[in-house]
Enzyme design. Structure first.
Site, mmCIF file in Angstrom:
data_model
loop_
_atom_site.group_PDB
_atom_site.id
_atom_site.type_symbol
_atom_site.label_atom_id
_atom_site.label_comp_id
_atom_site.label_asym_id
_atom_site.label_seq_id
_atom_site.Cartn_x
_atom_site.Cartn_y
_atom_site.Cartn_z
ATOM 1 N N ARG A 197 0.838 -1.242 0.237
ATOM 2 C CA ARG A 197 -0.084 0.001 0.059
ATOM 3 C C ARG A 197 0.797 1.263 -0.056
ATOM 4 O O ARG A 197 0.376 2.231 0.678
ATOM 5 C CB ARG A 197 -1.089 0.072 1.181
ATOM 6 C CG ARG A 197 -1.903 -1.245 1.425
ATOM 7 C CD ARG A 197 -2.937 -1.149 0.212
ATOM 8 N NE ARG A 197 -3.754 -2.301 -0.005
ATOM 9 C CZ ARG A 197 -3.593 -3.396 -0.333
ATOM 10 N NH1 ARG A 197 -2.683 -3.562 -1.037
ATOM 11 N NH2 ARG A 197 -4.462 -4.342 -0.238
ATOM 12 N N SER A 246 -10.491 -0.273 4.388
ATOM 13 C CA SER A 246 -9.510 -0.675 5.261
ATOM 14 C C SER A 246 -8.990 0.297 5.921
ATOM 15 O O SER A 246 -8.285 1.305 5.286
ATOM 16 C CB SER A 246 -8.343 -1.786 4.602
ATOM 17 O OG SER A 246 -9.062 -2.776 4.300
ATOM 18 N N GLU A 282 -3.724 2.999 7.234
ATOM 19 C CA GLU A 282 -3.623 2.798 5.756
ATOM 20 C C GLU A 282 -4.407 4.086 5.064
ATOM 21 O O GLU A 282 -3.984 4.512 4.175
ATOM 22 C CB GLU A 282 -4.412 1.408 5.515
ATOM 23 C CG GLU A 282 -4.418 1.288 4.086
ATOM 24 C CD GLU A 282 -4.836 -0.136 3.415
ATOM 25 O OE1 GLU A 282 -5.034 -1.080 4.396
ATOM 26 O OE2 GLU A 282 -5.408 -0.297 2.423
HETATM 27 C C1 LIG Z 1 -15.299 0.656 0.683
HETATM 28 C C2 LIG Z 1 -13.806 0.776 0.218
HETATM 29 C C3 LIG Z 1 -13.208 -0.317 -0.021
HETATM 30 C C4 LIG Z 1 -11.707 -0.031 0.016
HETATM 31 N N1 LIG Z 1 -11.090 -1.262 -0.572
HETATM 32 C C5 LIG Z 1 -9.757 -1.067 -0.781
HETATM 33 C C6 LIG Z 1 -9.317 -2.531 -1.329
HETATM 34 O O1 LIG Z 1 -9.614 -3.629 -1.146
HETATM 35 N N2 LIG Z 1 -7.815 -2.385 -1.340
HETATM 36 C C7 LIG Z 1 -7.068 -1.137 -1.568
HETATM 37 O O2 LIG Z 1 -5.990 -0.938 -1.982
HETATM 38 N N3 LIG Z 1 -7.667 0.002 -1.250
HETATM 39 C C8 LIG Z 1 -9.023 -0.028 -1.035
HETATM 40 N N4 LIG Z 1 -9.849 1.090 -0.763
HETATM 41 C C9 LIG Z 1 -9.019 2.388 -0.594
HETATM 42 C C10 LIG Z 1 -8.956 3.267 -1.976
HETATM 43 O O3 LIG Z 1 -10.175 3.010 -2.604
HETATM 44 C C11 LIG Z 1 -7.911 2.865 -2.948
HETATM 45 O O4 LIG Z 1 -6.658 3.011 -2.335
HETATM 46 C C12 LIG Z 1 -7.700 3.453 -4.079
HETATM 47 O O5 LIG Z 1 -6.946 2.892 -5.252
HETATM 48 C C13 LIG Z 1 -7.666 4.886 -4.008
HETATM 49 O O6 LIG Z 1 -7.891 5.561 -5.251
HETATM 50 P P1 LIG Z 1 -8.361 7.207 -5.332
HETATM 51 O O7 LIG Z 1 -8.269 7.407 -6.929
HETATM 52 O O8 LIG Z 1 -9.648 7.248 -4.663
HETATM 53 O O9 LIG Z 1 -7.251 7.973 -4.665
HETATM 54 P P2 LIG Z 1 -7.085 9.107 -3.638
HETATM 55 O O10 LIG Z 1 -7.791 8.275 -2.325
HETATM 56 O O11 LIG Z 1 -7.715 10.276 -4.053
HETATM 57 O O12 LIG Z 1 -5.571 9.286 -3.459
HETATM 58 C C14 LIG Z 1 -4.894 8.306 -2.991
HETATM 59 C C15 LIG Z 1 -3.467 8.933 -2.810
HETATM 60 O O13 LIG Z 1 -3.130 8.833 -4.258
HETATM 61 C C16 LIG Z 1 -2.728 10.200 -4.694
HETATM 62 N N5 LIG Z 1 -2.974 10.257 -5.992
HETATM 63 C C17 LIG Z 1 -4.437 10.246 -6.620
HETATM 64 N N6 LIG Z 1 -4.417 10.360 -7.727
HETATM 65 C C18 LIG Z 1 -3.189 10.601 -8.299
HETATM 66 C C19 LIG Z 1 -2.280 11.012 -9.430
HETATM 67 N N7 LIG Z 1 -3.081 10.743 -10.636
HETATM 68 N N8 LIG Z 1 -1.086 11.143 -9.494
HETATM 69 C C20 LIG Z 1 -0.325 11.101 -8.402
HETATM 70 N N9 LIG Z 1 -0.837 10.868 -7.159
HETATM 71 C C21 LIG Z 1 -2.368 10.393 -7.280
HETATM 72 C C22 LIG Z 1 -3.447 11.066 -3.688
HETATM 73 O O14 LIG Z 1 -2.713 12.338 -3.636
HETATM 74 C C23 LIG Z 1 -3.326 10.426 -2.261
HETATM 75 O O15 LIG Z 1 -1.915 10.459 -1.862
HETATM 76 C C24 LIG Z 1 -11.254 1.088 -0.378
HETATM 77 C C25 LIG Z 1 -11.755 2.078 0.013
HETATM 78 C C26 LIG Z 1 -13.184 2.255 0.347
HETATM 79 C C27 LIG Z 1 -13.889 3.238 0.489
#
Ligand SMILES: Cc1cc2nc3c(=O)[nH]c(=O)nc-3n(C[C@H](O)[C@H](O)[C@H](O)COP(=O)(O)OP(=O)(O)OC[C@H]3O[C@@H](n4cnc5c(N)ncnc54)[C@H](O)[C@@H]3O)c2cc1C
Length: 185
Positions: A58, A107, A177
């Site tokens: 992660r 998580s 996380e």
């Molecule tokens: C119900 C639920 C279930 C989930 N299950 C999982 C799971 O099974 N596994 C898992 O790994 N995660 C899980 N997550 C967490 C999350 O969905 C993931 O980590 C997802 O990949 C985050 O993507 P995001 O686009 O929302 O990023 P954000 O949350 O918007 O950003 C996450 C990080 O990435 C950076 N970022 C975003 N976009 C970019 C870009 N284009 N360039 C550079 N940096 C960037 C942001 O600045 C931040 O530091 C879950 C979340 C929820 C709410």
């Protein structure tokens, strides 16, 4: 294209997945990435190999100022029906094991090496524990849920209380996380 069913049900876009090394069901983004493209704060286009992304659980150690704009990923040719069945299994696993219909950030804590965060939280007696509108999910205790009107302070306070109790009962220091933004009032 097979090899990507693990993403099914992870909310977000590919940028966040590349940064967070998103993963589930034993597969992580780093196992599919060949190279990642981005732009840094000077406007320069950058390309990172898989090794240069510095992936661990992660986490990526690519420079924090880089915005990812794309990625080359490697899948495998697979039968469409097989992929659909795999996606259905992933969805069913989530629906029966995680409170995905509740308001949650997913998580909350990273799994410590060789252990599961939820098991430690359960052993610390925190399943269902509540602070204000924030509750440790009864269904999966590594999920914090908003049961109504939870403030950021409720959620963070509950998370810190979970960390404290786990530290006391098992000696393990849980690591967030979820990324927290800003400072406490
Ligand atoms: C119900 C639920 C279930 C989930 N299950 C999982 C799971 O099974 N596994 C898992 O790994 N995660 C899980 N997550 C967490 C999350 O969905 C993931 O980590 C997802 O990949 C985050 O993507 P995001 O686009 O929302 O990023 P954000 O949350 O918007 O950003 C996450 C990080 O990435 C950076 N970022 C975003 N976009 C970019 C870009 N284009 N360039 C550079 N940096 C960037 C942001 O600045 C931040 O530091 C879950 C979340 C929820 C709410």
């Amino acid at each position: 294209m097979g090899g990507f069913a693990f993403y099914h049900g992870i909310p977000g876009a590919i940028g966040g997945a590349l940064r967070m090394n998103a993963g589930a069901n034993g597969t992580e983004t780093c196992q599919r990435v060949v190279e990642v493209y981005g732009v840094d704060r000077t406007g320069a286009k950058r390309t990172f190999s898989n090794a240069e992304m510095g992936y661990t659980y992660r986490h990526s150690s690519a420079p924090a100022d880089v915005i990812f704009t794309g990625a080359l990923m490697q899948g495998e040719v697979r039968d469409k029906a097989e992929i659909r069945a795999e996606m259905d299994a992933v969805a069913e696993h989530r629906e029966t094991n995680q409170p995905i219909k509740s308001r949650t950030g997913g998580s909350t804590f990273k799994n410590p090496p060789g252990n599961s965060a939820w098991k430690l939280i359960d052993a610390a007696g925190m399943r269902g524990h509540r602070i204000g509108g924030a509750q440790v999910s009864e269904m999966h205790c590594n999920f914090l849920i908003n049961v109504g009107g939870a403030t950021a302070a409720d959620i963070e306070g509950l998370g810190e209380e979970v960390r404290r109790r786990v530290r006391e009962t098992s000696g393990v220091e849980l690591e967030w996380e979820i990324k927290r933004i800003g400072t406490a009032a």
